[in-house]
Design an enzyme around this catalytic site. Structure first.
Site, PDB file in Angstrom:
ATOM      1  N   GLU A 151       1.659  -0.422  -5.008  1.00 16.79           N
ATOM      2  CA  GLU A 151       0.739   0.655  -5.328  1.00 16.79           C
ATOM      3  C   GLU A 151       1.643   1.871  -5.512  1.00 16.79           C
ATOM      4  O   GLU A 151       2.115   2.449  -4.520  1.00 16.79           O
ATOM      5  CB  GLU A 151      -0.271   0.890  -4.201  1.00 16.79           C
ATOM      6  CG  GLU A 151      -1.263   1.988  -4.549  1.00 16.79           C
ATOM      7  CD  GLU A 151      -2.210   2.316  -3.403  1.00 16.79           C
ATOM      8  OE1 GLU A 151      -3.371   2.669  -3.684  1.00 16.79           O
ATOM      9  OE2 GLU A 151      -1.799   2.239  -2.229  1.00 16.79           O
ATOM     10  N   ASP A 207       0.836  -1.188   0.000  1.00 15.33           N
ATOM     11  CA  ASP A 207       0.000   0.000   0.000  1.00 15.33           C
ATOM     12  C   ASP A 207       0.882   1.253   0.000  1.00 15.33           C
ATOM     13  O   ASP A 207       1.868   1.334   0.741  1.00 15.33           O
ATOM     14  CB  ASP A 207      -0.884  -0.014   1.250  1.00 15.33           C
ATOM     15  CG  ASP A 207      -1.778   1.196   1.359  1.00 15.33           C
ATOM     16  OD1 ASP A 207      -2.657   1.354   0.501  1.00 15.33           O
ATOM     17  OD2 ASP A 207      -1.594   1.977   2.313  1.00 15.33           O
TER      18      ASP A 207
END
Length: 721
Positions: free
Chosen positions: A380, A344
């Site tokens: 990401e 993330d």
């Protein structure tokens, strides 16, 4: 209590069969107390007797698995310098393998005195409101289980939520719905297997915090992007809440999925923690060594650098923070048998001083690690800081969520202008982003929808977000969704709009699974899951987010199963190498070619026509580079794919005979899959419905083609189905 010197490593609590060694890193600490709790909650504090290289440690004979514990750290309270030690606060072990309970929000869990402001330390004991760490026994019978090592180019990812997947499944026992055991249930595994996915990407399962502002509003942190324990499976996802049982239940889930040939990828949140900003609670790192674990402001260390939008950012410039990350990752691979990770806001992990640096220590240690360099690594590739958008800039061992693919495909199918050139690049693997860094098409994780944003059904049903249920007056969530409601906002019974929305969902899915790269399907999109227009359902631990199995769109589910199977059966749609545009079988026929709707090859001026919204692409199945692992050549049929994103039907002329004498109809996103053989001759005219996609397969049976030439010519003048 008897305590021996023990060892600085491994960090955390390590049981050896006779006792437990405890070790905690803190450079700023002046004294560290181990806090042991009995079944009644009574606490006994024992100072750790040794410190080696800033690791405070001690060995306790007789302490066994199941023992509840925490730490208290004595040291300086100087928030203006970034130091926030407060021994009144019970702290979680950063290396705890199991955690019992949840935070109870009370003033005592905050490090400062509310009435006197954040510069004054609070003396109120936080222990009654803080979860307990548990000494863990790692034994588990894996029965020969190991990571699957499925090739990237054969991978189909299914992003899902452990609880949401099975919370309302009528065929899974109620006692295990929404749990690791629920995801491991044969009915759940059967759905994934029949769908054809090869990997589940689980939204965060590290122990996480439900934010106070959400709890105060009767909401919860459903998504889980608020980690506080990087080694412990989140205990609320276990059917059996006993700490030892939580870990075993997670392992059993991994084992069951592996037995079905499905890999397990974890969405991990190492960029920040659940302790929030300078006004947030003291749960773990903030009280252990705040200025070491977190990025504090250069100008005023009282404040945090916030590249994540959550209040804090972990400090990847310091070796023990990097060690924590690496130890956690290796633990999940070696002890929990997971197959890879999605990071993330990965750009935050690559910030050295300020800028994102692909030569940072974080990338270096991943690259050289013999364990982690061999698993699936997905970034990401952005954060919310300056210069944080880094799509295409990660190192060679990494794949990336391709945000440019998502944005382009979303823009193409509603018929927005000037999309053809970029759409062609995204459909063929985004070589413009990845080829120059020696990466291959699987560097691109292609997706149209993900947990963050509209579901696929909502993408074609809403122009605007509808997040009122989140309690923020619809201010949260993205305003630009590149969505199109097909004429009416929200649910409708208008048959033409319902039909168009269904076709648009099939258009998005077919584009996704025929594109080069690795497709990622948002869980529930295969059966028409809706969040009623909520594009930021992070706090909706309710049926709004859970999968509605009884209301599933069975036709869409069947279509999606056949589509993924089609991809698996045809390697031309999942090549390991880039298209080269090189000649095959003579100077004219190449491995790929692009055509106008008139059947002529695309020229430069065609790509620049901003109003153009249609094209055809020839994919040569005899020109697939790289053999199978044992050297056998990879061959496939050749295909002609027609895209019509125009708002009206268009007549497409098939290319000249050198590109294929005859073509067999496979799929039309308007009418569905071919139920009987329909053949078209080279040069035939096909009418393609507005906003639809057609797939044709080259017919290589010349005898049959010649025998049916007359009938095929008649049929070719009709529609494409």
């Amino acid at each position: 209590m008897k305590v021996w010197p023990g060892f600085p490593y491994p960090l955390g609590a390590t049981y050896d069969g006779a006792g437990t060694n405890f070790s905690l890193f803190s450079e700023i600490a002046e004294r560290v107390e181990l806090c042991l709790f009995d079944d009644g909650g009574q606490e006994e504090r024992v100072a750790l007797p040794e410190v080696t290289g800033y690791c405070w440690h001690g060995y306790f004979p007789g302490i066994e698995p199941g023992q509840r514990y925490g730490f208290r750290v004595h040291g300086p309270w100087r928030p203006e310098h970034g130091h926030r030690c407060n021994p009144a606060k019970l702290l979680l072990d950063p290396y705890a393998k199991a955690i019992e309970g949840q935070i109870e929000w009370h003033e005592a869990v905050f490090p400062y005195q509310f009435d006197d402001g954040p510069a004054v330390a609070s003396a109120e004991d936080s222990a009654p409101y803080i979860p307990r760490c548990i000494v863990h026994q790692p034994h588990f019978d894996w029965n020969g289980d190991r990571r699957l090592h499925l090739p990237w180019h054969e991978t189909v990812i299914y992003e899902t939520h452990v609880k949401g997947f099975s919370a309302m499944h009528p065929d899974i026992p109620e006692a295990i719905r929404g749990t690791y055991a629920g995801l491991a249930h044969p009915v759940a595994v059967q759905h994934l297997k029949e769908l054809g996915v090869t990997a589940v990407e689980l939204m965060p399962i590290h122990q996480f915090v439900h934010d106070k502002h959400l709890v105060d509003k009767g909401l919860r942190n459903y998504w889980g992007y608020n980690s506080i324990g990087y080694f412990a499976p989140h205990n609320e996802y276990a059917a059996d809440p006993r700490p030892g049982a939580v870990v075993a239940e997670f392992k059993q889930m991994v084992k069951a999925l592996h037995q079905a040939g499905i890999e397990v990828l974890l969405d991990v949140v190492y960029n920040h923690t659940g302790e929030g900003n300078q006004y947030g609670p003291m749960l773990c790192f903030k009280g252990i060594d705040n200025a070491y674990y977190y990025r504090t402001s250069f100008e005023d260390p009282f404040y945090y650098m916030d590249y994540t939008g959550t209040g804090n950012s972990l400090n990847m410039r310091h070796p023990h923070v990097l060690q924590l990350l690496m130890d956690s990752l290796r633990y999940w691979v070696q002890e929990m048998h997971v197959d890879g990770f999605r990071f993330d806001l990965a750009a935050t992990l690559a910030r050295e001083l300020h800028d994102v640096d692909k030569l940072s220590a974080f990338f270096d240690i991943i690259q050289q690690d013999p364990v982690l360099s061999q698993v699936k690594l997905i970034a990401e590739p952005w954060d919310v800081g300056e210069g944080g958008y880094q799509v295409g800039n990660f190192p060679p061992v990494w794949s990336e969520w391709n945000g440019k693919y998502r944005d382009c495909v979303r823009d193409f199918w509603p018929g927005r202008d000037e999309m053809l050139g970029e759409f062609a690049a995204r459909f063929t693997g985004s070589s413009d982003l990845y080829e120059n860094t020696s990466r291959l098409p699987f560097a691109s994780i292609n997706f149209v929808t993900a947990h963050d944003g509209f579901t696929l059904r909502d993408l074609v049903s809403y122009d605007r977000k509808h997040n009122e249920a989140n309690g923020e007056n619809n201010r949260d969530g993205a305003d630009d969704n590149a969505s199109w409601n097909c004429g009416v906002e929200g649910e409708t019974e208008d048959p033409e709009i319902v039909k168009l929305r269904a076709r648009q969902q099939r258009n998005f899915l077919t584009t996704l699974f025929l594109s080069q790269g690795v497709p990622m399907l948002l869980g529930g999109d295969e059966m028409g899951r809706t969040q009623e227009g909520n594009n930021n359902a992070y706090c909706q631990d309710t049926p709004l987010s859970w999968y509605d199995w009884e209301g599933a769109d069975s036709a869409l589910l069947d279509f999606c199963r056949r589509l993924i199977d089609f991809r698996h059966r045809h390697p031309v749609f999942r090549r390991r190498r880039w298209f080269q545009g090189r000649a095959i079988h003579g100077p004219e026929v190449t491995d790929i070619a692009w055509f106008t709707h008139e059947g002529t090859q695309m020229e430069e001026e065609h790509w620049d026509e901003g109003f153009a919204k249609s094209l055809g692409v020839y994919l040569n199945g005899e020109a697939i580079p790289n053999p199978y692992p044992k050297g056998d050549p990879i061959t496939d049929a050749s295909f002609y794919v027609i895209f019509n994103a125009h708002y009206e039907a268009l007549t497409f002329t098939l290319p000249a005979p050198e590109w294929g004498q005859a073509w067999l109809f496979e799929l039309d996103t308007d009418t569905g899959w071919a139920e009987e053989a329909t053949r078209y001759q080279a040069g035939a005219a096909l009418e393609v419905t507005a906003r639809s996609l057609v797939v044709l397969r080259q017919d290589e049976d010349q005898d049959e083609m010649d025998a049916a030439a007359t009938a095929s010519g008649v049929k070719a003048s009709g529609s494409a189905s």
